[in-house]
Structures are given as structure tokens and as C-alpha cells.
Design a protein around this motif. Structure first.
Motif, PDB file in Angstrom:
ATOM      1  N   THR A 145       0.795  -1.226   0.000  1.00 30.62           N
ATOM      2  CA  THR A 145       0.000   0.000   0.000  1.00 30.62           C
ATOM      3  C   THR A 145       0.825   1.273   0.000  1.00 30.62           C
ATOM      4  N   GLU A 146       2.083   1.179   0.382  1.00 32.11           N
ATOM      5  CA  GLU A 146       2.869   2.400   0.576  1.00 32.11           C
ATOM      6  C   GLU A 146       3.901   2.665  -0.509  1.00 32.11           C
ATOM      7  N   ARG A 147       4.020   1.798  -1.511  1.00 26.53           N
ATOM      8  CA  ARG A 147       4.966   2.080  -2.587  1.00 26.53           C
ATOM      9  C   ARG A 147       4.422   1.579  -3.913  1.00 26.53           C
ATOM     10  N   ALA A 148       5.042   2.054  -4.993  1.00 28.59           N
ATOM     11  CA  ALA A 148       4.572   1.705  -6.335  1.00 28.59           C
ATOM     12  C   ALA A 148       4.857   0.246  -6.640  1.00 28.59           C
ATOM     13  N   CYS A 149       3.959  -0.372  -7.373  1.00 27.20           N
ATOM     14  CA  CYS A 149       4.083  -1.794  -7.705  1.00 27.20           C
ATOM     15  C   CYS A 149       5.389  -2.094  -8.437  1.00 27.20           C
ATOM     16  N   TRP A 150       5.827  -1.171  -9.310  1.00 27.15           N
ATOM     17  CA  TRP A 150       7.014  -1.440 -10.138  1.00 27.15           C
ATOM     18  C   TRP A 150       8.329  -1.285  -9.381  1.00 27.15           C
ATOM     19  N   THR A 151       8.292  -0.925  -8.105  1.00 26.67           N
ATOM     20  CA  THR A 151       9.552  -0.943  -7.353  1.00 26.67           C
ATOM     21  C   THR A 151      10.026  -2.377  -7.154  1.00 26.67           C
ATOM     22  N   CYS A 152       9.086  -3.324  -7.082  1.00 28.68           N
ATOM     23  CA  CYS A 152       9.450  -4.745  -7.019  1.00 28.68           C
ATOM     24  C   CYS A 152       9.321  -5.406  -8.389  1.00 28.68           C
ATOM     25  N   HIS A 153       8.256  -5.070  -9.099  1.00 26.72           N
ATOM     26  CA  HIS A 153       7.959  -5.713 -10.381  1.00 26.72           C
ATOM     27  C   HIS A 153       8.475  -4.838 -11.522  1.00 26.72           C
ATOM     28  N   GLN A 154       9.784  -4.595 -11.551  1.00 27.49           N
ATOM     29  CA  GLN A 154      10.388  -3.657 -12.500  1.00 27.49           C
ATOM     30  C   GLN A 154      10.284  -4.114 -13.947  1.00 27.49           C
ATOM     31  N   GLU A 155      10.261  -5.395 -14.183  1.00 26.60           N
ATOM     32  CA  GLU A 155      10.299  -5.885 -15.557  1.00 26.60           C
ATOM     33  C   GLU A 155       8.933  -6.306 -16.085  1.00 26.60           C
ATOM     34  N   VAL A 156       7.877  -5.897 -15.394  1.00 30.66           N
ATOM     35  CA  VAL A 156       6.525  -6.233 -15.824  1.00 30.66           C
ATOM     36  C   VAL A 156       5.856  -4.958 -16.298  1.00 30.66           C
ATOM     37  N   PRO A 157       5.293  -4.920 -17.472  1.00 26.51           N
ATOM     38  CA  PRO A 157       5.364  -5.909 -18.549  1.00 26.51           C
ATOM     39  C   PRO A 157       6.412  -5.565 -19.602  1.00 26.51           C
ATOM     40  N   HIS A 158       7.246  -4.580 -19.347  1.00 31.51           N
ATOM     41  CA  HIS A 158       8.122  -4.084 -20.418  1.00 31.51           C
ATOM     42  C   HIS A 158       9.544  -4.617 -20.393  1.00 31.51           C
ATOM     43  N   GLY A 159       9.866  -5.529 -19.516  1.00 28.59           N
ATOM     44  CA  GLY A 159      11.198  -6.124 -19.538  1.00 28.59           C
ATOM     45  C   GLY A 159      12.292  -5.156 -19.128  1.00 28.59           C
ATOM     46  N   ARG A 160      13.531  -5.500 -19.480  1.00 31.09           N
ATOM     47  CA  ARG A 160      14.685  -4.705 -19.055  1.00 31.09           C
ATOM     48  C   ARG A 160      15.034  -3.577 -20.013  1.00 31.09           C
ATOM     49  N   ILE A 161      14.705  -3.716 -21.283  1.00 21.79           N
ATOM     50  CA  ILE A 161      15.234  -2.805 -22.296  1.00 21.79           C
ATOM     51  C   ILE A 161      14.215  -1.713 -22.605  1.00 21.79           C
ATOM     52  N   HIS A 162      14.578  -0.480 -22.272  1.00 21.66           N
ATOM     53  CA  HIS A 162      13.688   0.648 -22.508  1.00 21.66           C
ATOM     54  C   HIS A 162      14.337   1.736 -23.342  1.00 21.66           C
ATOM     55  N   GLY A 163      15.614   1.659 -23.599  1.00 24.89           N
ATOM     56  CA  GLY A 163      16.344   2.777 -24.185  1.00 24.89           C
ATOM     57  C   GLY A 163      16.205   2.903 -25.686  1.00 24.89           C
TER      58      GLY A 163
END
Length: 199
Positions: free
Chosen positions: A150-168
Motif C-alpha cells: 500500500t505504501e509504494r509503487a508496484c514497479w519498485t518490485c515488479h520492475q520488468e513487468v510488462p516491459h522487460g529490461r530494455i527501454h532505451g
């Protein structure tokens, strides 16, 4: 006072013809740019509209190879889902910002969400995954699950969902994504198509 008089010079003036021509040119260029920018495609829910901007190609491809592809499109995560007016208002506001950045060639090497977008994505994560967020059974085997859910954004743990590692942007040349204008084009070689038909 007549509306025409506010915009156009008086009849018989040499400037009137020029003003009418200038207005027609501006309107024509506006319609041409709207057509070239595929503006109407952004009104749809089709994820391929996002690939109109080449910088979104790696993001689109990573979504295409994720499990989210089966359940949600780009708008499902990145646009508010509370009502249709808010959805289109947010889409228009965010789209105008994106088009200004991309037209000015000021896009960052790594695309990240702005604060308003973070709030929308977080709300949509919770909307779809409310059961995982509220389940107390996870408290026993996930450290700090009660606080973290409840206190932090979901993507702080689930960083690679759904866009994986490559964003550049450096990955754009290695990514190929279908463009909405290429939907009619056949990508299967003729010889393979004949073999498929033969079987």
C-alpha cells in the motif's frame, strides 16, 4: 459585428484574397499533418497506435512478449479507467505532451513516466490485481508485504513487468514492430505461403 469582419479584411481590400488564401493554406497543412501523424488512430484502443512514434518500438515489442498482452492493451495500464471523459482527457493531454517532445526531438534516451502517469498506472495495477494486493495470506511469506503493498509503487518490485529490461532508444535499431499502415502487407514469403496452402 459580423464574425467575418473580425478575421478577414473588408471586402474589396487587396488583403482579403491573401487572408483567405493564408487561412486555407494553414487549414490544409493542419489536415495534412493530422493525416500524416495518424491522429485518428489514437482514438482507438489499438496498441499499434503507440508505434506511430518510433521511440516506442522497444516498449511495444517488450509488451508484445509479455503475459500482459493477453489481458490488457496500452490504454488499459496508461489511461485512467474511471470514466470515458477522464480517459480521453488524459489521453489528449498526455498525447499533446508526447507529440511536442517527439516533434522537437527532445525525447530522453530512457523513457520514464511522469508523476501523473505514475498515479494512473499504479491505480490500474491495483484495479486489475486487487486480490494480490489485499490478500493477507502473503503476509506470512513476503517480508513487509502489508506495508509494501500500500505504501509504494508496484514497479519498485515488479520492475520488468510488462516491459522487460530494455527501454532505451539505443535498442530501436534492433527492434522491428508492425506499423498500423503496414497491416495489409504480407510478411510470409510467397514460397512459404504456397507450401502452407498445399498442406
Amino acid at each position: 459585428m459580423n464574425f467575418n469582419l473580425k478575421i478577414l479584411p473588408e471586402k474589396g481590400s487587396s488583403w482579403r484574397t491573401f487572408a483567405v488564401f493564408a487561412i486555407a493554406v494553414v487549414m490544409g497543412m493542419g489536415f495534412f499533418l493530422m493525416r500524416e501523424a495518424e491522429v485518428v488512430s489514437y482514438l482507438s484502443d489499438n496498441p499499434q497506435a503507440c508505434v506511430n512514434c518510433h521511440v516506442m518500438t522497444p516498449v511495444y515489442n517488450s509488451w508484445m512478449h509479455s503475459s500482459h498482452r493477453e489481458w490488457v492493451s496500452c490504454n488499459g495500464c496508461h489511461v485512467p479507467q474511471d470514466n470515458i471523459f477522464n480517459s480521453y482527457y488524459f489521453k489528449a493531454k498526455d498525447g499533446l505532451y508526447h507529440s511536442a517532445v517527439f516533434t522537437a526531438r527532445a525525447e530522453p534516451d530512457v523513457i520514464t513516466m511522469r508523476e501523473a502517469s505514475e498515479e494512473v498506472v499504479q491505480n490500474n495495477c491495483i484495479r486489475c490485481h486487487v486480490q494480490q494486493v489485499t490478500q493477507v495470506k502473503y503476509d506470512g511469506w513476503l517480508d513487509n508485504h502489508r506495508e509494501n503493498r500500500t505504501e509504494r509503487a508496484c514497479w519498485t518490485c515488479h520492475q520488468e513487468v510488462p516491459h522487460g529490461r530494455i527501454h532505451g532508444l539505443s535498442t530501436v535499431k534492433y527492434n522491428i514492430a508492425p506499423l498500423p499502415t503496414d497491416q495489409e502487407e504480407m510478411v510470409i514469403p510467397e514460397w512459404l505461403a504456397k507450401e502452407i496452402e498445399a498442406q
